[in-house]
Design an enzyme around this catalytic site. Structure first.
Site, PDB file in Angstrom:
ATOM      1  N   ASN A  45       0.865  -1.185   0.000  1.00  0.00           N
ATOM      2  CA  ASN A  45       0.000   0.000   0.000  1.00  0.00           C
ATOM      3  C   ASN A  45       0.897   1.230   0.000  1.00  0.00           C
ATOM      4  O   ASN A  45       1.542   1.525   1.003  1.00  0.00           O
ATOM      5  CB  ASN A  45      -0.889  -0.040   1.255  1.00  0.00           C
ATOM      6  CG  ASN A  45      -1.685   1.238   1.452  1.00  0.00           C
ATOM      7  OD1 ASN A  45      -1.819   2.041   0.533  1.00  0.00           O
ATOM      8  ND2 ASN A  45      -2.204   1.429   2.656  1.00  0.00           N
ATOM      9  N   LYS A  69       0.071   4.264  -0.117  1.00  0.00           N
ATOM     10  CA  LYS A  69      -0.573   5.400   0.559  1.00  0.00           C
ATOM     11  C   LYS A  69      -0.422   6.676  -0.299  1.00  0.00           C
ATOM     12  O   LYS A  69      -0.423   6.596  -1.520  1.00  0.00           O
ATOM     13  CB  LYS A  69       0.002   5.581   1.953  1.00  0.00           C
ATOM     14  CG  LYS A  69       0.040   4.283   2.773  1.00  0.00           C
ATOM     15  CD  LYS A  69       0.241   4.537   4.220  1.00  0.00           C
ATOM     16  CE  LYS A  69       0.584   3.251   4.930  1.00  0.00           C
ATOM     17  NZ  LYS A  69       0.275   3.266   6.337  1.00  0.00           N
ATOM     18  N   HIS A 109      -9.463   0.630   5.232  1.00  0.00           N
ATOM     19  CA  HIS A 109      -8.150   0.835   5.857  1.00  0.00           C
ATOM     20  C   HIS A 109      -8.318   1.708   7.100  1.00  0.00           C
ATOM     21  O   HIS A 109      -9.150   2.619   7.126  1.00  0.00           O
ATOM     22  CB  HIS A 109      -7.196   1.504   4.852  1.00  0.00           C
ATOM     23  CG  HIS A 109      -5.774   1.471   5.313  1.00  0.00           C
ATOM     24  ND1 HIS A 109      -5.288   2.367   6.232  1.00  0.00           N
ATOM     25  CD2 HIS A 109      -4.745   0.630   5.021  1.00  0.00           C
ATOM     26  CE1 HIS A 109      -4.007   2.086   6.474  1.00  0.00           C
ATOM     27  NE2 HIS A 109      -3.661   1.031   5.747  1.00  0.00           N
ATOM     28  N   GLU A 163      -6.657   4.082   8.199  1.00  0.00           N
ATOM     29  CA  GLU A 163      -6.459   5.518   7.989  1.00  0.00           C
ATOM     30  C   GLU A 163      -7.723   6.173   7.438  1.00  0.00           C
ATOM     31  O   GLU A 163      -7.875   7.398   7.490  1.00  0.00           O
ATOM     32  CB  GLU A 163      -5.235   5.746   7.086  1.00  0.00           C
ATOM     33  CG  GLU A 163      -3.948   5.483   7.861  1.00  0.00           C
ATOM     34  CD  GLU A 163      -2.758   5.079   7.027  1.00  0.00           C
ATOM     35  OE1 GLU A 163      -2.789   5.212   5.797  1.00  0.00           O
ATOM     36  OE2 GLU A 163      -1.777   4.605   7.635  1.00  0.00           O
ATOM     37  N   GLU A 184      -5.207  -5.629  10.496  1.00  0.00           N
ATOM     38  CA  GLU A 184      -4.208  -4.594  10.725  1.00  0.00           C
ATOM     39  C   GLU A 184      -4.503  -3.879  12.047  1.00  0.00           C
ATOM     40  O   GLU A 184      -5.362  -2.976  12.079  1.00  0.00           O
ATOM     41  CB  GLU A 184      -4.223  -3.571   9.592  1.00  0.00           C
ATOM     42  CG  GLU A 184      -3.908  -4.152   8.229  1.00  0.00           C
ATOM     43  CD  GLU A 184      -3.321  -3.107   7.298  1.00  0.00           C
ATOM     44  OE1 GLU A 184      -2.238  -3.347   6.773  1.00  0.00           O
ATOM     45  OE2 GLU A 184      -3.932  -2.049   7.109  1.00  0.00           O
ATOM     46  N   GLY A 205       2.284   1.698  10.770  1.00  0.00           N
ATOM     47  CA  GLY A 205       3.201   2.837  10.665  1.00  0.00           C
ATOM     48  C   GLY A 205       3.928   3.190  11.951  1.00  0.00           C
ATOM     49  O   GLY A 205       4.532   4.254  12.048  1.00  0.00           O
ATOM     50  N   SER A 254       3.480  -2.593  10.231  1.00  0.00           N
ATOM     51  CA  SER A 254       4.922  -2.565  10.480  1.00  0.00           C
ATOM     52  C   SER A 254       5.639  -3.848  10.055  1.00  0.00           C
ATOM     53  O   SER A 254       6.569  -4.289  10.731  1.00  0.00           O
ATOM     54  CB  SER A 254       5.201  -2.243  11.951  1.00  0.00           C
ATOM     55  OG  SER A 254       4.748  -0.934  12.243  1.00  0.00           O
TER      56      SER A 254
HETATM   57  C1  PEP Z   1      -0.720  -0.217   5.818  1.00  0.00           C
HETATM   58  O1  PEP Z   1      -0.709   0.930   5.392  1.00  0.00           O
HETATM   59  O2  PEP Z   1      -1.624  -0.993   5.506  1.00  0.00           O
HETATM   60  C2  PEP Z   1       0.384  -0.647   6.694  1.00  0.00           C
HETATM   61  C3  PEP Z   1       0.348  -1.859   7.177  1.00  0.00           C
HETATM   62  O3  PEP Z   1       1.380   0.270   6.927  1.00  0.00           O
HETATM   63  P1  PEP Z   1       2.821  -0.035   7.591  1.00  0.00           P
HETATM   64  O4  PEP Z   1       3.364  -1.296   6.957  1.00  0.00           O
HETATM   65  O5  PEP Z   1       3.646   1.161   7.268  1.00  0.00           O
HETATM   66  O6  PEP Z   1       2.614  -0.242   9.053  1.00  0.00           O
END
Ligand code: PEP
Length: 250
Positions: free
Chosen positions: A11, A13, A96, A98, A166, A172, A210
């Protein structure tokens, strides 16, 4: 068709102007000679068409990071599922964290988006996850169950939807749950999926939050983890490819 495992999705973003995105797509294309597993990227809308064109013939999937819940209409600034298909995307992320937490998207809205995406023939990556407060107060499994039940698209099958677990506090942040906790959450998700879908036992469940080259192998070895959804670490082609290889992909 059930996708070959592991499934490794990136992703991007809100990162990447055209020159950077084309370079990243090109670097992945060079590595992807003959994919043995599933690799996919979710670039920003503005570069989707160019990235899809660059990755044509590589087997690397390309998807959007979101879509509107309606097929078309007076929704200024929004992108429809059909528009994603029109630029050769074959998948979309919905729900997601976010967007759920940053933009207040509800389970009901996420479900409508997923249903709209499925009607357009897009593979739908449905994200769910608990906040840090919910995790600390041991509400994780109840939250996952409620989110999944509330946002699962009616009548969907394992070929149409992938679930991404997630934890919001892991996205992040550089923090990840213990491997046992990932296993426990995935088992709970599977339990619910078996009640939501006729082939719920076959729905792929990814872990996201992460994931990096140095923790990808142990996370993808957790029972029930079909692959990973990667954010920050997917912006570097070599690192993202290492994650793919860590899961056994070549
Ligand atoms: C994501 O944006 O779905 C995500 C898992 O981000 P990150 O790997 O940066 O934690």
């Amino acid at each position: 068709m059930v996708l070959p495992r592991p499934i490794v999705f990136g992703n991007w973003k809100m990162h990447g102007l055209r020159v950077e995105s084309e370079a990243l797509a090109g670097a992945l294309a060079e590595r992807a000679k003959r994919l043995t597993a599933t690799l996919g990227v979710f670039p920003p809308f503005t570069v989707l068409g160019e990235v899809a064109a660059r990755l044509t013939g590589t087997g690397i999937m390309v998807g959007g990071q979101d879509c509107h819940e309606r097929p078309k209409g007076a929704y200024t600034g929004s992108i429809s599922a059909a528009m994603l298909r029109d630029v050769d995307a074959s998948a979309v992320i919905v729900g997601h964290s976010e967007r759920r937490h940053g933009l207040g998207e509800s389970d009901a809205l996420v479900r409508t988006k997923a249903e709209t995406a499925l009607a357009e023939g897009l593979l739908t990556v449905l994200c769910i996850g608990e906040t840090e407060a919910q995790w600390l107060s041991d509400e994780t499994l109840a939250v996952l169950d409620a989110q999944l039940t509330g946002s699962w698209p009616a009548g969907a099958t394992a070929e149409q939807v992938i679930v991404a677990y997630e934890p919001v506090w892991a996205v992040g942040t550089g923090r990840t749950p213990a491997l046992d906790d990932i296993e426990r959450s995935h088992a709970a998700i599977r339990h619910r999926l078996q009640r939501l879908a006729v082939d719920g036992a076959d729905v792929a469940i990814l872990y996201g939050g992460s994931v990096k080259a140095d923790n990808a192998a142990e996370i993808m070895a957790v029972p029930g983890v079909a692959g990973v959804l990667v954010g920050g670490a997917s912006l570097d082609a070599a690192g993202f490819w290492s994650i793919y290889q860590a899961g056994g992909g070549a």
